[in-house]
Design a protein around this motif. Structure first.
Motif, PDB file in Angstrom:
ATOM      1  N   ARG A 171       0.792  -1.226   0.000  1.00 16.92           N
ATOM      2  CA  ARG A 171       0.000   0.000   0.000  1.00 16.92           C
ATOM      3  C   ARG A 171       0.828   1.281   0.000  1.00 16.92           C
ATOM      4  O   ARG A 171       0.378   2.316   0.456  1.00 16.92           O
ATOM      5  CB  ARG A 171      -0.996  -0.018   1.165  1.00 16.92           C
ATOM      6  CG  ARG A 171      -1.913  -1.231   1.028  1.00 16.92           C
ATOM      7  CD  ARG A 171      -2.699  -1.521   2.250  1.00 16.92           C
ATOM      8  NE  ARG A 171      -1.888  -2.119   3.284  1.00 16.92           N
ATOM      9  CZ  ARG A 171      -2.367  -2.783   4.309  1.00 16.92           C
ATOM     10  NH1 ARG A 171      -3.641  -2.928   4.444  1.00 16.92           N
ATOM     11  NH2 ARG A 171      -1.575  -3.303   5.215  1.00 16.92           N
ATOM     12  N   GLU A 322      -8.805   5.771  -5.845  1.00 20.28           N
ATOM     13  CA  GLU A 322      -8.994   4.453  -6.434  1.00 20.28           C
ATOM     14  C   GLU A 322      -7.757   4.148  -7.271  1.00 20.28           C
ATOM     15  O   GLU A 322      -7.518   4.782  -8.286  1.00 20.28           O
ATOM     16  CB  GLU A 322     -10.241   4.479  -7.326  1.00 20.28           C
ATOM     17  CG  GLU A 322     -10.900   3.130  -7.453  1.00 20.28           C
ATOM     18  CD  GLU A 322     -12.056   3.175  -8.439  1.00 20.28           C
ATOM     19  OE1 GLU A 322     -13.141   3.604  -8.058  1.00 20.28           O
ATOM     20  OE2 GLU A 322     -11.829   2.775  -9.587  1.00 20.28           O
ATOM     21  N   ILE A 328      -3.111  -2.299  -7.847  1.00 18.42           N
ATOM     22  CA  ILE A 328      -4.172  -2.690  -6.915  1.00 18.42           C
ATOM     23  C   ILE A 328      -3.635  -2.896  -5.498  1.00 18.42           C
ATOM     24  O   ILE A 328      -4.366  -2.775  -4.526  1.00 18.42           O
ATOM     25  CB  ILE A 328      -4.915  -3.946  -7.423  1.00 18.42           C
ATOM     26  CG1 ILE A 328      -6.203  -4.151  -6.623  1.00 18.42           C
ATOM     27  CG2 ILE A 328      -4.024  -5.175  -7.380  1.00 18.42           C
ATOM     28  CD1 ILE A 328      -7.135  -5.185  -7.192  1.00 18.42           C
ATOM     29  N   GLY A 331      -4.475  -0.503  -2.902  1.00 20.04           N
ATOM     30  CA  GLY A 331      -5.873  -0.385  -2.493  1.00 20.04           C
ATOM     31  C   GLY A 331      -6.112  -0.881  -1.081  1.00 20.04           C
ATOM     32  O   GLY A 331      -5.311  -1.615  -0.511  1.00 20.04           O
ATOM     33  N   THR A 341      -9.345   2.691  -2.203  1.00 20.24           N
ATOM     34  CA  THR A 341     -10.303   1.605  -2.438  1.00 20.24           C
ATOM     35  C   THR A 341      -9.725   0.662  -3.481  1.00 20.24           C
ATOM     36  O   THR A 341      -8.501   0.565  -3.612  1.00 20.24           O
ATOM     37  CB  THR A 341     -11.665   2.169  -2.878  1.00 20.24           C
ATOM     38  OG1 THR A 341     -11.497   2.833  -4.126  1.00 20.24           O
ATOM     39  CG2 THR A 341     -12.199   3.156  -1.858  1.00 20.24           C
ATOM     40  N   VAL A 342     -10.565  -0.040  -4.205  1.00 22.03           N
ATOM     41  CA  VAL A 342     -10.073  -0.967  -5.237  1.00 22.03           C
ATOM     42  C   VAL A 342     -10.673  -0.571  -6.581  1.00 22.03           C
ATOM     43  O   VAL A 342     -11.713   0.084  -6.626  1.00 22.03           O
ATOM     44  CB  VAL A 342     -10.423  -2.437  -4.900  1.00 22.03           C
ATOM     45  CG1 VAL A 342      -9.642  -2.897  -3.681  1.00 22.03           C
ATOM     46  CG2 VAL A 342     -11.919  -2.626  -4.688  1.00 22.03           C
ATOM     47  N   LEU A 353     -15.833  -3.796  -3.859  1.00 16.46           N
ATOM     48  CA  LEU A 353     -15.504  -2.374  -3.931  1.00 16.46           C
ATOM     49  C   LEU A 353     -16.223  -1.608  -2.812  1.00 16.46           C
ATOM     50  O   LEU A 353     -15.608  -0.809  -2.103  1.00 16.46           O
ATOM     51  CB  LEU A 353     -15.919  -1.837  -5.303  1.00 16.46           C
ATOM     52  CG  LEU A 353     -15.684  -0.344  -5.553  1.00 16.46           C
ATOM     53  CD1 LEU A 353     -15.284  -0.124  -7.000  1.00 16.46           C
ATOM     54  CD2 LEU A 353     -16.919   0.468  -5.237  1.00 16.46           C
ATOM     55  N   THR A 356     -14.684  -2.390   0.596  1.00 15.69           N
ATOM     56  CA  THR A 356     -13.394  -1.741   0.819  1.00 15.69           C
ATOM     57  C   THR A 356     -13.595  -0.263   1.140  1.00 15.69           C
ATOM     58  O   THR A 356     -13.034   0.257   2.106  1.00 15.69           O
ATOM     59  CB  THR A 356     -12.496  -1.903  -0.420  1.00 15.69           C
ATOM     60  OG1 THR A 356     -12.421  -3.296  -0.742  1.00 15.69           O
ATOM     61  CG2 THR A 356     -11.101  -1.375  -0.160  1.00 15.69           C
TER      62      THR A 356
END
Ligand SMILES: [Zn+2]
Length: 651
Positions: A171, A322, A328, A331, A341-342, A353, A356
């Motif tokens: 992340r 996003e 990803i 996310g 988020t995703v 989604l 998340t």
């Protein structure tokens, strides 16, 4: 040099910064405040920065040193604690990053004094004996001070640093032109009261399975990036101004937060709206427009729920990032007033989604505003957030389909968690430091906490439990609560001492398992023997049962685990009648007797299916055998069970 110029300019605007709060501050103790000037070079993925840290000693003891997190060094080499734990299968990293990341602190000044040569960085892992030649972790810096910081006094340090961002990992980092810059600047640990008196630094290494812990403060952060980059960050955008070299400087102001992150990408699309006096910014990628309404709907719903349960969101902004499909791994992360988020490629009926987005916004409360120690008590942020997300999704989608509703398959959010908890009994209490969980079981801080709180709903009811959770959040807003604070606040708000539940659920590994051990009905026959009636002695021998028929039903229920929880028993009868009884669940066995005109057909513990911590649901019910055994057989069977029970408990 650019960084130095920036910091000077920043000091110039500091007086006219727009408020980052919806109500007058300060709302927090503001122990650690930062002014940072940073330049992102998107070509090399390097962030060069200068930081002015103002730290205040709120303990009753002088601080002779500071400890600072250098989180980015987790991604420097395979000797870091993070990489060693990841190699052992913890966390979500698969293999080495495509590019290593690190942070070099090149100067630490206290006034005119240079302190860098006194700083100590590389060390063996915590929990490991110090030994020569051990693998070196560089994620914590000890900085001895030339003079102690007295209680109540402050110290101001200026640090120069260079961050090489890794290719997206855990992340943070970059993917293509997308940059998510988190855990990037030298960040002071928490000087806290020690259990035995005095004070100590709480500043753990970056672990594969742990998040963060920091004190509140005010942040003024200048981010200089190419003009075509859209930049989103913690706090509110205070100013944009030209910078040398055709660059653009964004100045962000954040108050009463304990971290700062930003995202930058020329490919970002931007969607903005206002919810009352809260500015909402969604930064997404081309192809993901379908996710805009889904992300915002989920965040809005979670904000409404938490504002109803706890208190109004106090910040003026929330930024939702996003990441692109190829990024990803950035996310599903929370920072103060900024969440990731995703990408929107997941079907709506999997709720991935939405879940998340809602979960990460939930962390604005349980992490951001109620700042428990994520290293040491991750269930207090991850678990409570998982629980409120599951409550929200039950409301939004229905309790039977709040997790997914796909190809005729449905499941509630908490049932998904329950299955994972039941199939993998806890090896450790939830109250365990994140990196000390048995291999592969850290996720229990999410799932088991949620399952446990859903179970507590069976006792308190959902609304009472939510009200207590809100009272806890209000009591510990802008503080660092620990497990005992949570237990006390929840008990006080619900008007009863709930430690009988909290201790086994969060501090222990006791198994909760109730079963129906025996069920039998028999038609009542007149008692045989000698009876004195109307002055005469009669002998009653075996004879046909009298009409109308009466059936005696006995149900034996058993507590198989050490976790005591009150349960309901439901018994169904052939004539359609239903009897209910409540058991406090304390004894090892309990016998229930019913007399009705019909025999029982089935008995079930927890018929409403609320006691979700129950490890084995298959033994919760029993159907009556259709034989005509006399009542004696029942008693023999029960006697056998009781004997076994007595042997078990050692009588
Ligand atoms: Zn989380």
């Amino acid at each position: 040099v650019a960084a130095a110029l920036g910091l000077v300019a920043l000091l110039g605007v500091a007086a006219s910064l727009p408020p980052a709060l919806r109500e007058p501050g300060p709302l927090s103790p503001r122990i650690a405040s930062y002014q940072i000037s940073a330049t992102l070079d998107p070509r090399t993925h390097v962030v060069s920065g200068r930081e002015r840290l103002t730290w205040r000693n709120t303990q009753a003891e002088p601080a002779t040193e500071l400890k600072l997190h250098l989180y980015m060094n987790a991604f420097k080499n395979e000797e870091s604690v993070f990489m060693r734990e990841a190699a052992a299968g913890e966390g979500r990293l698969l293999g080495a990053p495509e590019r290593w990341g690190f942070i070099d602190v090149t100067s630490i000044r206290l006034g005119t004094q240079e302190l860098k040569s006194a700083a100590r960085i590389a060390r063996c892992a915590e929990d490991e004996a110090d030994r020569p030649g051990c693998p070196r972790d560089e994620t914590v810096m000890d900085l001895p001070l030339p003079a102690p910081v007295a209680p109540g006094a402050s110290v101001v340090l200026e640090l120069d640093f260079t961050v090489q961002l890794p290719a997206i990992i855990e992340r943070t980092g970059y993917a293509g032109t997308f940059h998510l810059v988190g855990q990037w600047f030298p960040k002071v640990g928490v000087f806290e009261a020690a259990p035995g008196g005095g004070a100590r630094w709480n500043c753990h290494a970056f672990h594969a399975n742990s998040e963060f812990f920091a004190d509140y403060g005010e942040y003024v952060v200048e981010i200089t990036a190419p003009r075509d980059h859209l930049v989103g960050a913690t706090g509110v955008l205070a100013e944009m101004r030209d910078a040398p070299g055709g660059l653009l400087t964004h100045v962000f102001h954040a108050e009463d937060v304990h971290d700062f992150a930003f995202a930058a990408d020329p490919a970002f699309r931007e969607h903005r709206e206002r919810w009352g006096d809260v500015d909402v910014t969604l930064l997404y990628h081309p192809g993901s427009a379908a996710g805009v309404a889904r992300d915002l709907g989920a965040v809005r719903a979670m904000k409404d729920l938490l504002e109803r349960v706890a208190f109004p969101y106090p910040y003026r902004a929330i930024t939702i990032v996003e990441p692109p499909v190829y990024g990803i791994n950035a996310g599903g992360m929370e920072y103060p007033t900024l969440i990731t988020t995703v990408p929107a490629f997941t079907p709506a009926r999997t709720r991935l989604l939405e879940e998340t987005a809602a979960h990460e916004f939930g962390h604005q409360y349980f992490y951001g505003l109620v700042a428990s120690n994520e290293f040491e008590e991750a269930w207090l942020d991850e678990g409570l957030t998982t629980y409120v997300t599951s409550v929200l999704f039950d409301d939004l989608y229905g309790r039977d389909r709040s997790s997914f509703d796909l190809f005729g398959l449905r499941s509630s959010r908490v049932q998904v968690d329950r299955r994972s908890v039941a199939t993998r009994p806890a090896a450790d209490p939830l109250e365990t430091f994140s990196w000390r969980f048995a291999p592969g079981s850290y996720w229990q801080v999410y799932a088991k906490t949620s399952v446990a709180l859903h179970t507590l709903e069976a006792h308190l009811g959902r609304e009472r439990l939510l009200a207590a959770l809100g009272a806890y959040a209000r009591a510990y807003r802008f503080k660092h609560p620990r497990a005992e604070d949570f237990f006390r606040a929840m008990s006080a708000a619900s008007g009863e001492d709930l430690s009988w539940f909290f201790r086994p659920a969060f501090l222990g590994t006791a198994v909760l398992d109730y079963e129906v051990s025996a069920l039998a009905s028999a038609r009542r026959e007149p008692a045989r023997g000698l009876f004195d009636r109307d002055g005469k002695r009669l002998e009653v021998k075996q004879q046909r049962p009298a009409a109308p028929a009466v059936y005696d039903t006995e149900v034996m229920v058993r507590r198989r685990g050490d976790f005591v929880f009150p349960v309901d028993l439901e018994v169904r009868f052939r004539d359609g009648a239903v009897e209910r009884a409540r058991w406090d669940g304390r004894d090892q066995y309990r016998r229930f007797a019913f007399s009705r005109p019909a025999p029982a057909t089935a008995a079930r513990i927890d018929p409403a299916g609320q006691v979700l911590l129950d490890a084995d649901l298959l033994n919760n019910g029993m159907n009556a055998r259709r034989d005509r055994a006399p009542a004696r057989r029942v008693h023999q069977g029960l006697a056998f069970l009781v004997q076994n029970a007595l042997q078990l408990v050692g009588f």
